[in-house]
Scaffold this motif. Sequence first.
Motif, PDB file in Angstrom:
ATOM      1  N   ALA A  23       0.739  -1.239   0.047  1.00  0.00           N
ATOM      2  CA  ALA A  23       0.016   0.041  -0.080  1.00  0.00           C
ATOM      3  C   ALA A  23       0.751   1.158   0.104  1.00  0.00           C
ATOM      4  CB  ALA A  23      -0.796   0.000   1.206  1.00  0.00           C
ATOM      5  N   LEU A  24       1.884   1.266   0.963  1.00  0.00           N
ATOM      6  CA  LEU A  24       2.897   2.301   0.974  1.00  0.00           C
ATOM      7  C   LEU A  24       3.470   2.419  -0.462  1.00  0.00           C
ATOM      8  CD1 LEU A  24       4.638   4.416   2.482  1.00  0.00           C
ATOM      9  CD2 LEU A  24       6.080   2.448   2.769  1.00  0.00           C
ATOM     10  N   GLY A  25       4.004   1.569  -1.147  1.00  0.00           N
ATOM     11  CA  GLY A  25       4.646   1.474  -2.632  1.00  0.00           C
ATOM     12  C   GLY A  25       3.692   2.293  -3.553  1.00  0.00           C
ATOM     13  N   LEU A  26       2.312   1.856  -3.605  1.00  0.00           N
ATOM     14  CA  LEU A  26       1.000   2.547  -4.387  1.00  0.00           C
ATOM     15  C   LEU A  26       1.270   4.133  -3.988  1.00  0.00           C
ATOM     16  CD1 LEU A  26      -1.498  -0.359  -4.945  1.00  0.00           C
ATOM     17  CD2 LEU A  26       0.127   0.474  -6.639  1.00  0.00           C
ATOM     18  N   HIS A  27       0.983   4.232  -2.640  1.00  0.00           N
ATOM     19  CA  HIS A  27       0.751   5.707  -2.210  1.00  0.00           C
ATOM     20  C   HIS A  27       2.136   6.374  -2.620  1.00  0.00           C
ATOM     21  CE1 HIS A  27      -1.448   8.239   0.342  1.00  0.00           C
ATOM     22  NE2 HIS A  27      -0.200   8.752   0.754  1.00  0.00           N
ATOM     23  N   ILE A  28       3.235   6.080  -2.627  1.00  0.00           N
ATOM     24  CA  ILE A  28       4.323   6.777  -3.156  1.00  0.00           C
ATOM     25  C   ILE A  28       4.520   6.953  -4.516  1.00  0.00           C
ATOM     26  CG2 ILE A  28       6.867   6.639  -3.358  1.00  0.00           C
ATOM     27  CD1 ILE A  28       7.056   5.226  -0.660  1.00  0.00           C
ATOM     28  N   ARG A  29       3.984   6.131  -5.297  1.00  0.00           N
ATOM     29  CA  ARG A  29       3.925   6.305  -6.777  1.00  0.00           C
ATOM     30  C   ARG A  29       3.077   7.249  -7.136  1.00  0.00           C
ATOM     31  NH1 ARG A  29       1.163   4.474 -11.022  1.00  0.00           N
ATOM     32  NH2 ARG A  29       2.414   4.108 -13.064  1.00  0.00           N
ATOM     33  N   HIS A  30       1.787   7.305  -6.498  1.00  0.00           N
ATOM     34  CA  HIS A  30       0.798   8.429  -7.105  1.00  0.00           C
ATOM     35  C   HIS A  30       1.181   9.585  -6.358  1.00  0.00           C
ATOM     36  CE1 HIS A  30      -1.795   5.744  -9.365  1.00  0.00           C
ATOM     37  NE2 HIS A  30      -1.808   4.976  -8.161  1.00  0.00           N
ATOM     38  N   GLY A  31       1.645   9.696  -5.131  1.00  0.00           N
ATOM     39  CA  GLY A  31       1.959  10.823  -4.430  1.00  0.00           C
ATOM     40  C   GLY A  31       3.202  11.663  -4.890  1.00  0.00           C
ATOM     41  N   PHE A  32       3.978  10.806  -5.297  1.00  0.00           N
ATOM     42  CA  PHE A  32       5.162  11.603  -6.009  1.00  0.00           C
ATOM     43  C   PHE A  32       4.753  12.299  -6.968  1.00  0.00           C
ATOM     44  CE2 PHE A  32       8.988  11.913  -8.772  1.00  0.00           C
ATOM     45  CZ  PHE A  32      10.015  12.237  -7.877  1.00  0.00           C
ATOM     46  N   TRP A  33       3.886  11.878  -7.898  1.00  0.00           N
ATOM     47  CA  TRP A  33       3.537  12.472  -9.204  1.00  0.00           C
ATOM     48  C   TRP A  33       2.460  13.602  -8.844  1.00  0.00           C
ATOM     49  CZ3 TRP A  33       4.361  13.581 -13.902  1.00  0.00           C
ATOM     50  CH2 TRP A  33       3.291  14.057 -14.856  1.00  0.00           C
ATOM     51  N   SER A  34       1.759  13.607  -7.757  1.00  0.00           N
ATOM     52  CA  SER A  34       0.931  14.587  -7.130  1.00  0.00           C
ATOM     53  C   SER A  34       1.576  15.710  -6.445  1.00  0.00           C
ATOM     54  CB  SER A  34      -0.103  14.208  -6.157  1.00  0.00           C
ATOM     55  OG  SER A  34      -1.056  13.183  -6.688  1.00  0.00           O
ATOM     56  N   ALA A  35       2.817  15.575  -5.993  1.00  0.00           N
ATOM     57  CA  ALA A  35       3.514  16.469  -5.345  1.00  0.00           C
ATOM     58  C   ALA A  35       4.433  17.219  -6.375  1.00  0.00           C
ATOM     59  CB  ALA A  35       4.546  15.666  -4.308  1.00  0.00           C
ATOM     60  N   ALA A  36       4.738  16.456  -7.432  1.00  0.00           N
ATOM     61  CA  ALA A  36       5.557  17.075  -8.387  1.00  0.00           C
ATOM     62  C   ALA A  36       4.707  18.025  -9.164  1.00  0.00           C
ATOM     63  CB  ALA A  36       6.061  16.107  -9.423  1.00  0.00           C
ATOM     64  N   GLN A  37       3.336  17.846  -9.436  1.00  0.00           N
ATOM     65  CA  GLN A  37       2.527  18.596  -9.880  1.00  0.00           C
ATOM     66  C   GLN A  37       2.131  19.865  -9.249  1.00  0.00           C
ATOM     67  OE1 GLN A  37      -0.685  16.086 -10.762  1.00  0.00           O
ATOM     68  NE2 GLN A  37      -0.817  16.464 -12.943  1.00  0.00           N
ATOM     69  N   THR A  38       2.180  19.529  -7.894  1.00  0.00           N
ATOM     70  CA  THR A  38       1.737  20.568  -6.832  1.00  0.00           C
ATOM     71  C   THR A  38       3.103  21.635  -6.854  1.00  0.00           C
ATOM     72  OG1 THR A  38       0.212  19.233  -5.478  1.00  0.00           O
ATOM     73  CG2 THR A  38       1.201  21.262  -4.468  1.00  0.00           C
ATOM     74  N   LEU A  39       4.073  21.044  -6.709  1.00  0.00           N
ATOM     75  CA  LEU A  39       5.614  22.103  -6.753  1.00  0.00           C
ATOM     76  C   LEU A  39       5.748  22.638  -7.954  1.00  0.00           C
ATOM     77  CD1 LEU A  39       7.372  19.699  -4.366  1.00  0.00           C
ATOM     78  CD2 LEU A  39       6.182  21.731  -3.715  1.00  0.00           C
ATOM     79  N   GLY A  40       5.111  22.354  -9.219  1.00  0.00           N
ATOM     80  CA  GLY A  40       5.313  22.925 -10.397  1.00  0.00           C
ATOM     81  C   GLY A  40       6.366  22.289 -11.380  1.00  0.00           C
ATOM     82  N   ALA A  41       6.598  21.051 -10.977  1.00  0.00           N
ATOM     83  CA  ALA A  41       7.598  20.455 -11.716  1.00  0.00           C
ATOM     84  C   ALA A  41       7.399  19.630 -12.815  1.00  0.00           C
ATOM     85  CB  ALA A  41       8.577  19.495 -10.749  1.00  0.00           C
ATOM     86  N   VAL A  42       5.929  19.661 -13.131  1.00  0.00           N
ATOM     87  CA  VAL A  42       5.604  18.749 -14.315  1.00  0.00           C
ATOM     88  C   VAL A  42       5.235  19.693 -15.336  1.00  0.00           C
ATOM     89  CG1 VAL A  42       3.664  17.459 -15.223  1.00  0.00           C
ATOM     90  CG2 VAL A  42       4.439  17.156 -12.657  1.00  0.00           C
ATOM     91  N   ASN A  43       5.907  19.268 -16.636  1.00  0.00           N
ATOM     92  CA  ASN A  43       5.433  20.007 -17.933  1.00  0.00           C
ATOM     93  C   ASN A  43       5.810  18.851 -19.088  1.00  0.00           C
ATOM     94  OD1 ASN A  43       8.189  19.425 -18.828  1.00  0.00           O
ATOM     95  ND2 ASN A  43       8.748  21.479 -17.830  1.00  0.00           N
ATOM     96  N   LYS A  44       5.373  19.096 -19.994  1.00  0.00           N
ATOM     97  CA  LYS A  44       5.281  18.179 -21.175  1.00  0.00           C
ATOM     98  C   LYS A  44       6.909  17.435 -21.336  1.00  0.00           C
ATOM     99  CE  LYS A  44       1.648  19.981 -23.654  1.00  0.00           C
ATOM    100  NZ  LYS A  44       0.948  20.515 -25.219  1.00  0.00           N
ATOM    101  N   ARG A  45       7.706  18.134 -21.353  1.00  0.00           N
ATOM    102  CA  ARG A  45       9.127  17.658 -21.368  1.00  0.00           C
ATOM    103  C   ARG A  45       9.531  16.621 -20.262  1.00  0.00           C
ATOM    104  NH1 ARG A  45      13.871  19.614 -20.024  1.00  0.00           N
ATOM    105  NH2 ARG A  45      13.092  21.686 -19.173  1.00  0.00           N
ATOM    106  N   ARG A  46       9.141  16.926 -19.231  1.00  0.00           N
ATOM    107  CA  ARG A  46       9.509  16.286 -17.701  1.00  0.00           C
ATOM    108  C   ARG A  46       8.388  15.077 -17.525  1.00  0.00           C
ATOM    109  NH1 ARG A  46      10.007  21.445 -14.767  1.00  0.00           N
ATOM    110  NH2 ARG A  46      12.083  22.137 -15.384  1.00  0.00           N
ATOM    111  N   ASP A  47       7.255  15.005 -18.148  1.00  0.00           N
ATOM    112  CA  ASP A  47       6.229  14.125 -17.841  1.00  0.00           C
ATOM    113  C   ASP A  47       6.646  12.846 -17.734  1.00  0.00           C
ATOM    114  OD1 ASP A  47       3.014  14.020 -17.531  1.00  0.00           O
ATOM    115  OD2 ASP A  47       3.915  12.354 -19.052  1.00  0.00           O
ATOM    116  N   ARG A  48       7.219  12.313 -18.844  1.00  0.00           N
ATOM    117  CA  ARG A  48       7.619  10.488 -18.725  1.00  0.00           C
ATOM    118  C   ARG A  48       8.782  10.418 -17.908  1.00  0.00           C
ATOM    119  NH1 ARG A  48       8.942   7.736 -24.522  1.00  0.00           N
ATOM    120  NH2 ARG A  48       6.610   8.404 -24.492  1.00  0.00           N
TER     121      ARG A  48
END
Length: 228
Positions: free
Chosen positions: A173-198
Amino acid sequence: MALATRPRTGLWDSTVGKKAVMAGTGVVMLLFLVVHMLGNLKIFFGPENFNAYAAWLRTIGEPVLHESWYLWIQRTGLLACVVLHGVAAYQLSRRDLAARPAKYVHKQSRASYATRTMRWGGVIVGLFIVWHILDLTTLTVNPRGQAGHPYENVVADFRVWWVDVVYIVAILALGLHIRHGFWSAAQTLGAVNKRRDRALKTTATVLAAVLTAGFLVVPVAVMSGLVD
């Protein structure tokens, strides 16, 4: 006649603020998990090495700090992060439900899957933290429960089949939480764009997989007799 004043909205009161708190506390807890996993792996170097590592943790900061003060400072900080993270998640969830139309029927399957995973994963991890503290910190529910013998307490733990089940379910459960949470945190902190998405998605998956494997290898090693 007094002029009406608009209520001020603080960082915590805003949706963006709550997401920022979740992202920030999530990063702190993630860093702790990485260090904690590396410390756990010292069990493969034997009881003397593992017990010495556990004893060293109690001396961090000396002579400025007294014995175990660092651990209690760390625990207090982590507890604050867990509480803030959980409260922010609950309030955002309630806000999201309240904002939906009454007759909302259609759901985006991908978004709902991620949301359910985060919610239930968070609940499972939260309950596991309580049990983990009672098990290996206070030694209240540990099968051996002898202070000063962390190696022996861990081995005694993972010789019990239902403890292994609890631990494995919680870590998955922790592993799944980290996987989705890392992506959500990156979006919140403004680190996500088309170039960095993958790259960010790959990083989230690899990080979750490494942490999951790193934590699960210990009970597996005890169950298989590699660590005894």
